[in-house]
Design an enzyme around this catalytic site. Structure first.
Site, mmCIF file in Angstrom:
data_model
loop_
_atom_site.group_PDB
_atom_site.id
_atom_site.type_symbol
_atom_site.label_atom_id
_atom_site.label_comp_id
_atom_site.label_asym_id
_atom_site.label_seq_id
_atom_site.Cartn_x
_atom_site.Cartn_y
_atom_site.Cartn_z
ATOM 1 N N HIS A 77 0.856 -1.189 0.000
ATOM 2 C CA HIS A 77 0.000 0.000 0.000
ATOM 3 C C HIS A 77 0.892 1.240 0.000
ATOM 4 O O HIS A 77 1.883 1.290 0.737
ATOM 5 C CB HIS A 77 -0.882 -0.016 1.257
ATOM 6 N N HIS A 117 -7.628 0.557 -4.385
ATOM 7 C CA HIS A 117 -8.458 1.293 -3.432
ATOM 8 C C HIS A 117 -8.964 2.526 -4.165
ATOM 9 O O HIS A 117 -8.171 3.407 -4.495
ATOM 10 C CB HIS A 117 -7.642 1.755 -2.224
ATOM 11 N N ASP A 150 -13.020 3.177 -0.999
ATOM 12 C CA ASP A 150 -12.202 3.467 0.171
ATOM 13 C C ASP A 150 -12.634 4.787 0.790
ATOM 14 O O ASP A 150 -12.777 5.794 0.086
ATOM 15 C CB ASP A 150 -10.730 3.539 -0.272
ATOM 16 N N HIS A 151 -12.820 4.756 2.069
ATOM 17 C CA HIS A 151 -13.195 5.946 2.828
ATOM 18 C C HIS A 151 -14.465 6.572 2.247
ATOM 19 O O HIS A 151 -15.425 5.865 2.015
ATOM 20 C CB HIS A 151 -12.039 6.948 2.881
ATOM 21 N N TYR A 188 -14.902 4.692 7.371
ATOM 22 C CA TYR A 188 -15.412 3.358 7.011
ATOM 23 C C TYR A 188 -16.898 3.188 7.285
ATOM 24 O O TYR A 188 -17.328 2.194 7.855
ATOM 25 C CB TYR A 188 -14.582 2.268 7.710
#
Ligand code: DNO
Length: 356
Positions: free
Chosen positions: A206, A271, A316-317, A330
């Site tokens: 990542h 992501h 993501d997010h 999340y």
């Protein structure tokens, strides 16, 4: 490509049944959360988790994250024991059909933000980062702030074990340079990639989040050159990348489309996250929609189609909306909306609409 959703196990307020109702969902991304970093993930625990997920009709093929023990990043003699454990964990994961392991190599902290509940004009809350604020902040203060505003949830990447000896950890990193950190990453990869090859498990590093040095700590997964150096360090497709659009994308110099094209066979996990850059090293996260932020998600999806990406992608997010309370970054609702948007982009691209 396979659309997946991050799920934090039985303690997650969001249930597998809820996730199952998201259109186009393939599976979840999860982890074993109660084994100390560096120790082996026992086969039985992994098997139980898989069974629980599969009972809900979802697949479990991606793990995020198997965290890397700090001694490995520091290159201490004790690293060999932790690397051996990491290999055993990979072997155990492969036995239940895990295909991708996401991990990061950020010293001390994982992702960093200065505000977990920044209010947008639409009334939603998002994560916010301001480098000016970080510059004048004692890391311990930031940890306190994060804990205070996390709504009582443990934050991925901010697990208490990392934070108890913060001063000692910072001392250990005092003389660490990017070069040495990279050498330690290379050593780690050289050791584990043969196991990954044998087990058919792709590693997916990542990027640093944000992709620059925070609190003076070195960062080595920030841009194209870093990714090139890492993928060249061990030339195996199992030594791969998580393309996190919202991490790399906070530096406008990062050309995500070029990365997708050039690292194609090394991208195992995506992501999809959008962020709005306010000024240099200052941004907040947004809804996934391209026009909400600085990342062109359409271009990203189009490039992924061009390389015939058949790996895993997750929203993501995103924002905390509709009065939802939960783990910052999340929530269920905005990530589900993110998937709906990804589905829309995919269908339009696949059916050959004018994509120029
Ligand atoms: C933050 C996440 C990261 C990510 C790790 C991967 O929300 O994207 O915590 O899971 O960096 O190891």
């Amino acid at each position: 490509m396979k659309i997946v959703f991050r799920w934090f196990g039985s303690d997650d307020r969001i249930t597998l049944d809820q996730i199952k109702q998201i259109p186009g969902i393939y599976g979840v991304v999860s982890a074993i959360y109660d084994v100390p970093v560096g120790e082996v993930w026992p086969f039985d625990k992994i098997k139980r988790l898989k069974k629980q997920i599969e009972n809900s009709g979802l697949k479990f093929e991606v793990v995020e994250s198997v965290n890397v023990h700090e001694d490995i990043k520091l290159g201490l003699p004790s690293r060999d024991r932790y690397i051996q454990n990491y290999k055993t964990t990979i072997e155990n994961l492969s036995k239940i059909g895990i295909k991708v392991v996401c991990y990061n190599f950020m010293p001390v902290f994982d992702w960093t933000r200065t505000d977990l509940n920044f209010k947008l004009e639409d009334g939603s809350n998002v994560l916010f980062y301001d480098d000016d604020k970080i510059k004048n902040l004692d890391p311990a203060r930031l940890v306190e702030e994060m804990e205070k505003h996390s709504g009582g949830f443990s934050l991925p990447g901010w697990e208490p074990y990392r934070l108890k000896d913060l001063k000692k950890l910072f001392d250990l990193y005092k003389d660490m340079t990017e070069e040495r950190l990279f050498k330690n990453l290379k050593y780690f990869l050289e050791q584990i990639i043969p196991t990954c090859e044998k087990c058919d498990v792709n590693m997916a590093i990542h990027p640093d989040d944000p992709p620059w040095s925070v609190f003076g700590l070195p960062r080595i997964v920030k841009n194209y050159d870093d990714l090139k150096r890492i993928t060249d360090a061990v030339k195996s497709k199992y030594n791969g990348i998580t393309l996190c659009t919202g991490s790399l994308g906070t530096n406008p110099k990062n050309d995500l489309v070029r990365m997708i094209k050039d690292f194609k066979e090394r991208i195992h996990f995506v992501h999809a996250r959008n962020v709005k850059i306010l000024s240099e090293k200052k941004f907040h996260e947004t809804a996934h929609l391209s026009s909400s932020g600085s990342i062109d998600l359409f271009k990203i999806m189009k490039s992924l189609h061009e390389i015939n990406f058949d790996g895993y992608i997750r929203p993501d997010h995103g924002r905390m909306i509709w009065n939802e309370t939960g783990r910052p970054g999340y929530g269920l609702y905005d990530r589900a909306l993110g998937i709906a948007y990804i589905n829309g982009l995919n269908e339009a691209i696949e059916k050959g609409c004018d994509t120029n």
